[in-house]
Scaffold this active site. Structure first.
Site, PDB file in Angstrom:
ATOM      1  N   HIS A   1      -7.071  -6.142  -0.454  1.00 50.60           N
ATOM      2  CA  HIS A   1      -5.968  -5.235  -0.141  1.00 50.60           C
ATOM      3  C   HIS A   1      -5.355  -5.515   1.233  1.00 50.60           C
ATOM      4  O   HIS A   1      -4.137  -5.379   1.422  1.00 50.60           O
ATOM      5  CB  HIS A   1      -6.484  -3.796  -0.205  1.00 50.60           C
ATOM      6  CG  HIS A   1      -5.433  -2.751   0.013  1.00 50.60           C
ATOM      7  ND1 HIS A   1      -4.459  -2.460  -0.919  1.00 50.60           N
ATOM      8  CD2 HIS A   1      -5.200  -1.928   1.077  1.00 50.60           C
ATOM      9  CE1 HIS A   1      -3.672  -1.491  -0.449  1.00 50.60           C
ATOM     10  NE2 HIS A   1      -4.107  -1.150   0.750  1.00 50.60           N
TER      11      HIS A   1
ATOM     12  N   ASP B   1       0.257  -4.278  -3.941  1.00 45.76           N
ATOM     13  CA  ASP B   1      -0.991  -3.518  -4.047  1.00 45.76           C
ATOM     14  C   ASP B   1      -0.768  -2.023  -3.881  1.00 45.76           C
ATOM     15  O   ASP B   1      -1.398  -1.360  -3.048  1.00 45.76           O
ATOM     16  CB  ASP B   1      -2.012  -4.027  -3.026  1.00 45.76           C
ATOM     17  CG  ASP B   1      -3.369  -4.306  -3.688  1.00 45.76           C
ATOM     18  OD1 ASP B   1      -3.379  -4.774  -4.843  1.00 45.76           O
ATOM     19  OD2 ASP B   1      -4.402  -4.054  -3.052  1.00 45.76           O
TER      20      ASP B   1
ATOM     21  N   SER C   1       0.839  -1.190   0.000  1.00 47.08           N
ATOM     22  CA  SER C   1       0.000   0.000   0.000  1.00 47.08           C
ATOM     23  C   SER C   1       0.884   1.254   0.000  1.00 47.08           C
ATOM     24  O   SER C   1       1.801   1.359  -0.810  1.00 47.08           O
ATOM     25  CB  SER C   1      -0.953  -0.040   1.192  1.00 47.08           C
ATOM     26  OG  SER C   1      -1.970   0.927   1.073  1.00 47.08           O
ATOM     27  N   ALA C   2       0.655   2.207   0.903  1.00 50.69           N
ATOM     28  CA  ALA C   2       1.502   3.398   0.935  1.00 50.69           C
ATOM     29  C   ALA C   2       2.942   3.052   1.295  1.00 50.69           C
ATOM     30  O   ALA C   2       3.872   3.774   0.919  1.00 50.69           O
ATOM     31  CB  ALA C   2       0.941   4.414   1.929  1.00 50.69           C
TER      32      ALA C   2
END
Length: 497
Positions: free
Chosen positions: A461, A366, A339-340
């Site tokens: 996610h 992701d 993610s981030a």
């Protein structure tokens, strides 16, 4: 069909002695497995899992950080979870000794201040010894790192539970992973006991702060963008660090697993969600245990309100690069993030390549482009709600401002081509039904045009790194093993699916 381990010759023999028993997984007798295979074929079931599970051991560890829908419908698993909830006083005996004979720890908060460090260390060593199954007289080295003692996520859960029961202190699920060795953990416990004795320890059942309550309300009202911007503005008032003056902003790398020295170390960049930290990679790292050294680079600011945050994206990347190169000590390494955290891993890889010391590979899990987040922009409220409900750490105000402050920094990153080969591991299940009515359309999945390889892994996610973390780890490990392990960056090639 999905199988638990089979008894006898095969891959199960590669597991360390006692590994399956500690995790509550009993190897299947081949005759039993074949009978189950026949029954599955006759029943016409499309998907079947066959495993012999000791739920008393398996369920508490599997659901230690969060409830798991994977086993929620199994009566034996539910019964064990209910039993744990109703009776938190249950402890495991030291090896060779019944539970009722295991000596109770002196109440640390009630002990004399000068005695607490000694009592805390004795308490930690005794419980570490018991959790590892050693005889009480064979205590472990107080300075031995937990990773070298063979601690995995299950052992960490059990140690944390035993210490919480004996001390009465409110201890986070990440307790073991936040401290390098028994001595450091004992020092932390002694400090908590000092605070409790003087009435400074916060009530674990305290009401949520007004700031956090307002944040939850904003998310429930689908006003996430507004409230995150507000928290980012508040983050500007927190202490800040630069490369020239990093202070306590230098991240202390957190080793999760060890592995052969012949394979590049995998450094995972912590994400920016409200509950982010080393613990987010624990299930993933379990899939790499003894296969590859795995280390997490945490973000300063999530540990407490006094921790500084980077004054700029350059400060974050330069300090992370300095710390990583010092820790790697010349050994080849790969970078990963989810993610981030994947945006940070990519930006860090680019900064290291600028210095001529880039990674041999980069794994982006992701990841989405800040300037065009696609489905992640549509799911923003769902992402925040999910992170709040499934956090493995106590949620406090400083985590809100840290989350928002870092997310503002990540907005300045861009996914550009790297010299190192890139794997995009992306979720195969949407977080919500897609497309949304009246919302964006098109492919909801993550896209990285310059990725050498794209792999769709089970889960959404979040669950790709929780319930399905071992499969994700397997995909990552096999891909890394397929690459030449040169000391410098690998050449860029075209996409391959």
């Amino acid at each position: 069909m999905a199988w638990g381990p089979w008894d006898g010759d095969g891959m199960g023999e590669m597991a360390p002695e006692g590994y399956f028993a500690r995790h509550g997984v009993v190897p299947l007798r081949p005759e039993t497995a074949l009978t189950a295979l026949r029954q599955a074929i006759d029943s016409g079931e499309a998907t079947v899992t066959v495993a012999d599970i000791d739920w008393e051991r398996f369920a508490p560890a599997f659901t230690a950080f969060r409830p798991s829908p994977l086993i929620a419908g199994i009566p034996a698993a539910r019964a064990e979870s209910t039993a744990r909830t109703k009776s938190t006083a249950r402890t495991e005996p030291a090896a060779g000794r019944p539970a009722e004979e295991t000596p109770a720890a002196p109440g640390l908060p009630r002990a004399r201040p000068e005695d607490r460090p000694r009592l805390a260390l004795d308490l930690v060593l005794r419980h570490v010894t018991a959790v590892l199954g050693h005889p009480e007289e064979d205590r472990v080295d107080a300075r031995a790192p937990f990773r070298d003692l063979g601690f995995d996520s299950l052992a960490a859960v059990r140690l944390r539970r035993r210490l919480a029961e004996d001390t009465g202190l409110d201890l986070p699920g990440t307790l073991v992973f936040d401290h390098e060795d028994p001595t450091a953990l004992a020092h932390h416990l002694a400090g908590l006991a000092d605070a409790a004795a003087t009435g400074q320890q916060e009530d674990p059942a305290r009401a949520e702060s007004g700031l956090f309550a307002s944040f939850r309300t904003a998310v429930a009202q689908h006003r996430s963008a507004e409230v995150v911007e507000l928290m980012a503005d508040l983050a500007a008032f927190r202490p800040a660090y630069s490369r020239q003056h990093p202070g306590s902003g230098r991240p202390a790398p957190v080793p999760l697993t060890t592995g052969p020295a012949t394979r590049p170390t995998l450094y995972c960049c912590a994400g920016t969600a409200v509950g982010s930290g080393p613990a987010e990679y624990v299930p993933f790292a379990e899939g790499l245990r003894r296969l590859r050294e795995t280390v997490v680079l945490p973000l300063s600011g999530f540990g407490g309100p006094a921790e500084p945050m980077p004054a700029s994206l350059d400060a974050l990347l330069d300090v992370h690069a300095d710390v990583l190169l010092e820790h790697a000590a010349g050994k080849p390494f790969a970078l990963a993030g989810h993610s981030a955290g994947a945006n940070i891993a990519h930006a860090l890889a680019a900064r290291l390549e600028e210095r001529g010391t880039g990674p041999v590979a980069v794994v982006l899990m992701d990841v989405y482009r800040p300037e065009d987040p696609g489905a992640m922009g549509e799911w923003r409220d769902d992402l925040l709600d999910w992170a709040l409900e499934r956090s493995t750490v106590p949620l406090e105000d400083h985590r809100l401002t840290a989350m928002a402050g870092y997310q503002r920094l990540v907005l300045d990153t861009r996914l550009t081509a790297l010299a190192a080969p890139v794997l995009l591991a992306r979720a195969s299940e949407p977080l919500r039904a897609w497309p949304l009515a009246g919302g964006a359309r098109g492919d909801w999945r993550s896209r990285v045009p310059f990725a050498r390889t794209v792999a769709d892994v089970p889960g959404n996610h979040f669950t790709m790194l929780t319930e399905h973390a071992r499969r994700t780890a397997s995909v990552v490990h096999e891909w890394l093993d397929s690459l030449p392990h040169q000391a410098g960056p690998a050449p860029l090639t075209g996409g391959e699916h």
